[in-house]
Design a protein around this motif. Structure first.
Motif, PDB file in Angstrom:
ATOM      1  N   ALA A 180      48.633 -10.392  -5.243  1.00  0.00           N
ATOM      2  CA  ALA A 180      49.264  -9.637  -4.160  1.00  0.00           C
ATOM      3  C   ALA A 180      50.597  -9.060  -4.617  1.00  0.00           C
ATOM      4  N   TYR A 184      51.482  -5.112  -4.964  1.00  0.00           N
ATOM      5  CA  TYR A 184      52.647  -4.517  -4.297  1.00  0.00           C
ATOM      6  C   TYR A 184      53.317  -3.484  -5.200  1.00  0.00           C
ATOM      7  N   LEU A 194      42.333  -8.095  -5.506  1.00  0.00           N
ATOM      8  CA  LEU A 194      42.728  -8.592  -4.185  1.00  0.00           C
ATOM      9  C   LEU A 194      41.728  -8.154  -3.125  1.00  0.00           C
TER      10      LEU A 194
END
Length: 353
Positions: A180, A184, A194
């Motif tokens: 994650a 980002y 993900l």
């Protein structure tokens, strides 16, 4: 000198003396100019600024190495932390065929200077190629602390597989968290990984809609990356079917140079690894090997190929494996044996199935 009347006049002694003096002065000025080295007069700060610009835009390691061999001053200033800390990824693109202790020391020096790219590259090489797990993971962690997206994703893969340890050392929640974080920062494989984790409920609560959103975002970022890195009119070449969701035919995104290094490294050690029963990720451009037997997950349909991650599985499925994958029953009908399921456990579900 002749006059109009034909009389020849000679120069006065004073005139001859002035001419000789002027000629001697010009010679002295020329000699003094030749003796002055204007490069030595440049301040170190200006030279460092120029070398830093060259380092950050280097297209290969030879760009900087040739500079270091030019003169003693370049050799000293070219290894300054200010220069090495911002060296480009291409400037660190070493080849497995030319790997040596000097190349190792060069990468270490760049890493010590603060280059996150060098930390990641050296960490991957140490962890997978040199089998120095602790040092390699520490180098990647240093890059990850600096928000290096590729290092964050690589650490996620290590957590998902329990690489360098036993099966019981897998930490799926940590893998999802690292994924994650990498997502980002826009890492395409992390976004895809993900998305699959959310769709399958792997290490995180299942959320099919959110997983699909991440997969679409991964495709969109890949599309943007390809078009931004290609010149206009040069897109009609080898296609990447990963972008077929958008009806586009564009070149595939290139893997990181350290992945190419690992592919070359293990191609030269294939026979030894086969005897140990350690497999490579079936996505040919990945280069990651197993660190223990049956570490990677196998295809749940044919049981022939294996992958270090769902992102590699998705890439290889759309590029190649969907043309070769056959159900296990077909192998059984043909009398062919199926490799036994290993302790790696867990099936790999194909995207879209």
């Amino acid at each position: 000198m002749h006059t109009r009347s034909g009389l020849k006049l000679s120069k006065s002694p004073l005139a001859r003396h002035d001419g000789q003096t002027a000629g001697a002065s010009r010679k002295r000025v020329c000699a003094s100019v030749k003796a002055v080295d204007f490069f030595d007069g440049l301040p170190d700060d200006l030279v460092l600024l120029i070398l830093s610009k060259l380092s950050s835009t280097a297209s290969s390691p030879s760009d900087l190495i040739n500079l270091l061999l030019t003169c003693r001053r370049f050799n000293g200033l070219g290894t300054h932390p200010m220069v090495l800390s911002i060296i480009s990824a291409k400037g660190l693109s070493v080849r497995a065929t030319t790997w040596s202790e000097s190349a190792h020391q060069f990468l270490k020096r760049c890493a010590d200077a603060g280059s996150l790219e060098a930390c990641y590259t050296l960490g991957m090489i140490r962890f997978y190629c040199l089998e120095n797990r602790g040092s390699g993971a520490a180098m990647m962690a240093k890059a990850a602390l600096g928000s290096h997206s590729a290092a964050l994703y690589s650490l996620a893969v290590i957590q998902f597989n329990g690489s360098g340890g036993s099966k019981n050392e897998k930490d799926l929640r940590a893998g999802v968290a690292l994924c994650a974080r990498a997502a980002y920062f826009g890492h395409i494989d992390a976004l895809r990984e993900l998305g699959h984790c959310l769709q399958d409920g792997y290490g995180v609560k299942q959320n099919i809609g959110e997983g699909r959103r991440f997969l679409l975002l991964a495709n969109a970022r890949e599309l943007t990356s390809v078009f931004s890195n290609q010149k206009a009119g040069s897109l009609a070449v080898a296609a990447s079917s990963l972008l077929s969701d958008f009806g586009c035919t564009v070149p595939a995104v290139q893997e990181h140079d350290v992945n190419r290094f690992m592919v070359e490294w293990f191609e030269g050690k294939g026979e030894g690894r086969d005897r140990e029963g350690l497999r490579m990720c079936s996505h040919g451009a990945c280069g990651r090997p197993e660190t223990r037997r049956h570490e990677f997950r196998r295809c749940s349909v044919c049981g022939v190929v294996n992958y270090c991650s769902r992102a590699c599985q998705a890439m290889h499925w759309k590029v190649a494996h969907k043309l070769d994958c056959a159900p296990m029953e077909r192998w059984l009908d043909g009398g062919e044996g199926i490799p036994a399921a290993g302790e790696g456990g867990g099936d790999v579900n194909f995207e879209g199935q």
